[in-house]
Design a protein around this motif. Structure first.
Motif, PDB file in Angstrom:
ATOM      1  N   GLU A 164       0.671  -1.035   0.010  1.00 51.32           N
ATOM      2  CA  GLU A 164      -0.294  -0.273   0.229  1.00 51.32           C
ATOM      3  C   GLU A 164       0.769   1.391   0.316  1.00 51.32           C
ATOM      4  O   GLU A 164       1.624   1.075   0.517  1.00 51.32           O
ATOM      5  CB  GLU A 164      -0.928   0.297   1.130  1.00 51.32           C
ATOM      6  CG  GLU A 164      -2.432  -1.450   1.177  1.00 51.32           C
ATOM      7  CD  GLU A 164      -3.224  -0.820   2.552  1.00 51.32           C
ATOM      8  OE1 GLU A 164      -2.459   0.315   2.594  1.00 51.32           O
ATOM      9  OE2 GLU A 164      -4.031  -1.894   2.106  1.00 51.32           O
ATOM     10  N   ASP A 165       0.372   2.269  -0.516  1.00 47.01           N
ATOM     11  CA  ASP A 165       1.324   3.449  -0.712  1.00 47.01           C
ATOM     12  C   ASP A 165       1.080   4.268   0.789  1.00 47.01           C
ATOM     13  O   ASP A 165       0.780   5.386   0.505  1.00 47.01           O
ATOM     14  CB  ASP A 165       0.963   4.689  -1.536  1.00 47.01           C
ATOM     15  CG  ASP A 165       1.113   5.191  -1.664  1.00 47.01           C
ATOM     16  OD1 ASP A 165       2.643   5.611  -1.745  1.00 47.01           O
ATOM     17  OD2 ASP A 165       0.387   6.320  -2.608  1.00 47.01           O
ATOM     18  N   CYS A 166       2.191   3.762   1.548  1.00 43.70           N
ATOM     19  CA  CYS A 166       1.866   4.186   2.795  1.00 43.70           C
ATOM     20  C   CYS A 166       3.705   3.370   3.179  1.00 43.70           C
ATOM     21  O   CYS A 166       4.000   2.705   2.491  1.00 43.70           O
ATOM     22  CB  CYS A 166       0.816   4.410   3.703  1.00 43.70           C
ATOM     23  SG  CYS A 166       0.731   2.756   4.626  1.00 43.70           S
ATOM     24  N   GLU A 167       3.769   3.996   4.255  1.00 42.19           N
ATOM     25  CA  GLU A 167       5.108   3.901   5.167  1.00 42.19           C
ATOM     26  C   GLU A 167       4.664   2.911   5.985  1.00 42.19           C
ATOM     27  O   GLU A 167       3.864   2.601   6.470  1.00 42.19           O
ATOM     28  CB  GLU A 167       6.396   5.550   5.235  1.00 42.19           C
ATOM     29  CG  GLU A 167       6.736   5.593   4.689  1.00 42.19           C
ATOM     30  CD  GLU A 167       7.089   7.155   5.093  1.00 42.19           C
ATOM     31  OE1 GLU A 167       7.667   7.466   6.522  1.00 42.19           O
ATOM     32  OE2 GLU A 167       7.789   8.542   4.713  1.00 42.19           O
ATOM     33  N   ALA A 168       6.249   2.080   6.495  1.00 39.76           N
ATOM     34  CA  ALA A 168       5.234   0.887   7.197  1.00 39.76           C
ATOM     35  C   ALA A 168       5.261   1.827   8.114  1.00 39.76           C
ATOM     36  O   ALA A 168       5.844   2.876   9.189  1.00 39.76           O
ATOM     37  CB  ALA A 168       7.542   0.261   7.453  1.00 39.76           C
ATOM     38  N   PRO A 169       3.749   1.330   9.665  1.00 41.93           N
ATOM     39  CA  PRO A 169       3.634   1.723  10.011  1.00 41.93           C
ATOM     40  C   PRO A 169       4.573   1.970  12.013  1.00 41.93           C
ATOM     41  O   PRO A 169       4.345   0.701  12.606  1.00 41.93           O
ATOM     42  CB  PRO A 169       2.498   2.057  10.603  1.00 41.93           C
ATOM     43  CG  PRO A 169       2.247   0.487  10.003  1.00 41.93           C
ATOM     44  CD  PRO A 169       3.328   0.362   8.947  1.00 41.93           C
ATOM     45  N   GLY A 170       5.536   3.081  12.064  1.00 46.02           N
ATOM     46  CA  GLY A 170       6.794   2.346  13.464  1.00 46.02           C
ATOM     47  C   GLY A 170       4.978   2.701  14.762  1.00 46.02           C
ATOM     48  O   GLY A 170       6.040   2.243  16.097  1.00 46.02           O
ATOM     49  N   THR A 171       4.844   3.324  14.451  1.00 47.51           N
ATOM     50  CA  THR A 171       3.390   3.215  16.289  1.00 47.51           C
ATOM     51  C   THR A 171       2.009   3.335  15.755  1.00 47.51           C
ATOM     52  O   THR A 171       1.644   2.572  14.559  1.00 47.51           O
ATOM     53  CB  THR A 171       3.332   5.431  15.864  1.00 47.51           C
ATOM     54  OG1 THR A 171       2.537   5.847  14.692  1.00 47.51           O
ATOM     55  CG2 THR A 171       4.120   5.609  16.578  1.00 47.51           C
ATOM     56  N   VAL A 172       2.434   3.036  17.057  1.00 47.19           N
ATOM     57  CA  VAL A 172       0.823   1.670  16.804  1.00 47.19           C
ATOM     58  C   VAL A 172      -0.171   2.289  16.569  1.00 47.19           C
ATOM     59  O   VAL A 172      -1.187   1.823  15.875  1.00 47.19           O
ATOM     60  CB  VAL A 172       0.534   1.247  18.712  1.00 47.19           C
ATOM     61  CG1 VAL A 172      -1.025   0.869  18.818  1.00 47.19           C
ATOM     62  CG2 VAL A 172       1.759   0.564  18.778  1.00 47.19           C
ATOM     63  N   ILE A 173      -0.658   3.951  16.542  1.00 49.60           N
ATOM     64  CA  ILE A 173      -1.267   4.649  15.886  1.00 49.60           C
ATOM     65  C   ILE A 173      -1.042   5.704  15.514  1.00 49.60           C
ATOM     66  O   ILE A 173      -0.166   6.572  15.633  1.00 49.60           O
ATOM     67  CB  ILE A 173      -2.600   6.243  17.569  1.00 49.60           C
ATOM     68  CG1 ILE A 173      -2.978   4.222  18.495  1.00 49.60           C
ATOM     69  CG2 ILE A 173      -3.068   6.728  16.636  1.00 49.60           C
ATOM     70  CD1 ILE A 173      -3.259   5.878  19.800  1.00 49.60           C
ATOM     71  N   HIS A 174      -1.862   4.890  14.425  1.00 52.08           N
ATOM     72  CA  HIS A 174      -1.102   5.867  13.210  1.00 52.08           C
ATOM     73  C   HIS A 174      -2.741   6.011  11.870  1.00 52.08           C
ATOM     74  O   HIS A 174      -3.435   5.954  12.110  1.00 52.08           O
ATOM     75  CB  HIS A 174       0.085   5.362  12.138  1.00 52.08           C
ATOM     76  CG  HIS A 174      -0.327   3.956  11.861  1.00 52.08           C
ATOM     77  ND1 HIS A 174      -1.110   3.671  10.698  1.00 52.08           N
ATOM     78  CD2 HIS A 174      -0.610   2.799  12.950  1.00 52.08           C
ATOM     79  CE1 HIS A 174      -1.472   2.162  10.268  1.00 52.08           C
ATOM     80  NE2 HIS A 174      -0.956   1.672  11.809  1.00 52.08           N
ATOM     81  N   HIS A 175      -2.289   7.211  10.905  1.00 46.75           N
ATOM     82  CA  HIS A 175      -3.428   7.416  10.089  1.00 46.75           C
ATOM     83  C   HIS A 175      -2.416   6.783   9.068  1.00 46.75           C
ATOM     84  O   HIS A 175      -2.121   7.573   7.825  1.00 46.75           O
ATOM     85  CB  HIS A 175      -3.523   8.776   9.650  1.00 46.75           C
ATOM     86  CG  HIS A 175      -4.499   9.764   9.558  1.00 46.75           C
ATOM     87  ND1 HIS A 175      -5.001   9.665   8.039  1.00 46.75           N
ATOM     88  CD2 HIS A 175      -5.769   9.590   9.839  1.00 46.75           C
ATOM     89  CE1 HIS A 175      -5.758   9.730   7.732  1.00 46.75           C
ATOM     90  NE2 HIS A 175      -6.536  10.161   8.697  1.00 46.75           N
ATOM     91  N   GLY A 176      -3.434   5.894   8.360  1.00 50.33           N
ATOM     92  CA  GLY A 176      -2.589   5.346   7.136  1.00 50.33           C
ATOM     93  C   GLY A 176      -1.479   4.897   6.832  1.00 50.33           C
ATOM     94  O   GLY A 176      -0.395   5.165   5.882  1.00 50.33           O
ATOM     95  N   GLY A 177      -0.966   4.442   8.194  1.00 49.90           N
ATOM     96  CA  GLY A 177       0.624   4.663   8.152  1.00 49.90           C
ATOM     97  C   GLY A 177       1.508   5.390   7.938  1.00 49.90           C
ATOM     98  O   GLY A 177       2.827   5.301   8.230  1.00 49.90           O
ATOM     99  N   ARG A 178       1.137   7.247   8.789  1.00 46.27           N
ATOM    100  CA  ARG A 178       1.524   8.637   8.737  1.00 46.27           C
ATOM    101  C   ARG A 178       1.504   8.577  10.295  1.00 46.27           C
ATOM    102  O   ARG A 178       0.429   8.125  10.555  1.00 46.27           O
ATOM    103  CB  ARG A 178       1.309   8.878   8.045  1.00 46.27           C
ATOM    104  CG  ARG A 178       1.552   9.669   6.354  1.00 46.27           C
ATOM    105  CD  ARG A 178       1.459  10.200   5.668  1.00 46.27           C
ATOM    106  NE  ARG A 178      -0.411  11.080   5.976  1.00 46.27           N
ATOM    107  CZ  ARG A 178      -1.051  10.240   4.768  1.00 46.27           C
ATOM    108  NH1 ARG A 178      -1.068   9.380   4.573  1.00 46.27           N
ATOM    109  NH2 ARG A 178      -2.589  10.440   5.451  1.00 46.27           N
TER     110      ARG A 178
END
Length: 260
Positions: A164-178
């Motif tokens: 998917e067009d997003c970065e790897a989610p580093g945080t548990v709470i994120h918005h579409g990977g951001r």
């Protein structure tokens, strides 16, 4: 902004100034005048209100007049995924709303992080200093929340693996990977409104108040609840102790006894 929101902002500013003054003394320390603190139970959600707020975060809108829920379009439901995580983590752990968006999936030196194997949320990084007035102890994750966290971790891993067009989610709470760049307040106001609650008074900090109240209502020992929440036992007893079933038990029992 309500008076109580302004009060919390000024309290944070006052604490920051005092913390700086301890290391780099001012020639004159400014004084802060705070709005009067509201009394009563206004910062606590009932279980019904919490359920309504969570349903709104899942993509529904309540018509207060009819009591009927309307399902929102898929894009709106997807847009609120981070709010569902925020609500559940806040209600289950009572972690401050400023810390929750920083919780990372992996061990961190400078940020809060979660250990899914040990079932622990570390509210501060390994090299972060704790503050005297805002302690951030680790918290053992309740089983229900732990199941959610493990499911979210799998979903995040699959989303990234599928390209998917997003970065790897580093945080548990994120918005579409951001990673969330600002406060969660705008989205929170939206779900409060859709849940039929007042977004002018309901704030993300209510999750912490609600968790503390529910612990007291279940008669959890004060020192255990205080350690879980990261506040002093004195503060917990002063602000939430009256919610305990055992509160003022002896005086009530004295008046309930029949005269011999």
């Amino acid at each position: 902004m309500s008076n109580q929101s302004a009060r919390r902002e000024l309290e944070d500013l006052s604490a920051a100034v005092s913390y700086w003054h301890e290391e780099y003394p001012f020639s004159r320390l400014p004084a802060f005048t705070l709005p009067n603190k509201d009394e009563g139970n206004r910062d606590v959600l009932t279980r019904n209100q919490a359920a309504r707020l969570l349903k709104a975060a899942m993509g529904y809108r309540l018509d207060v007049a009819s009591g009927k829920w309307t399902r929102l379009r898929p894009s709106s439901r997807k847009n609120r995924a981070h709010l569902r995580r925020f609500l559940l983590m806040g209600l289950y752990t009572g972690t401050r709303p400023g810390v929750l968006p920083k919780v990372r999936w992996e061990m961190s030196d400078d940020s809060a992080w979660v250990d899914l194997y040990a079932g622990i949320i570390y509210r501060r990084g390994r090299r972060e200093r704790d503050h005297r007035n805002k302690r951030r102890p680790l918290v053992k994750i309740p089983n229900r929340l732990l199941a959610h966290l493990r499911r979210w971790r799998r979903l995040d891993s699959l989303a990234f693996a599928d390209g998917e067009d997003c970065e790897a989610p580093g945080t548990v709470i994120h918005h579409g990977g951001r990673v969330l760049s600002g406060r969660i307040r705008t989205g929170f106001e939206g779900i409060a409104r859709d849940a039929g609650l007042n977004p002018a008074t309901l704030t993300p900090h209510w999750m912490r108040h609600t968790c503390a109240t529910w612990l007291m209502e279940n008669d959890v020992p004060v020192w255990e609840a205080a350690g879980y929440l990261g506040m002093t036992a004195e503060m917990l007893e002063r602000n939430y102790g009256y919610h305990r079933p055992s509160h003022q038990a002896a005086p009530r029992a004295a008046f309930n006894r029949k005269n011999g």
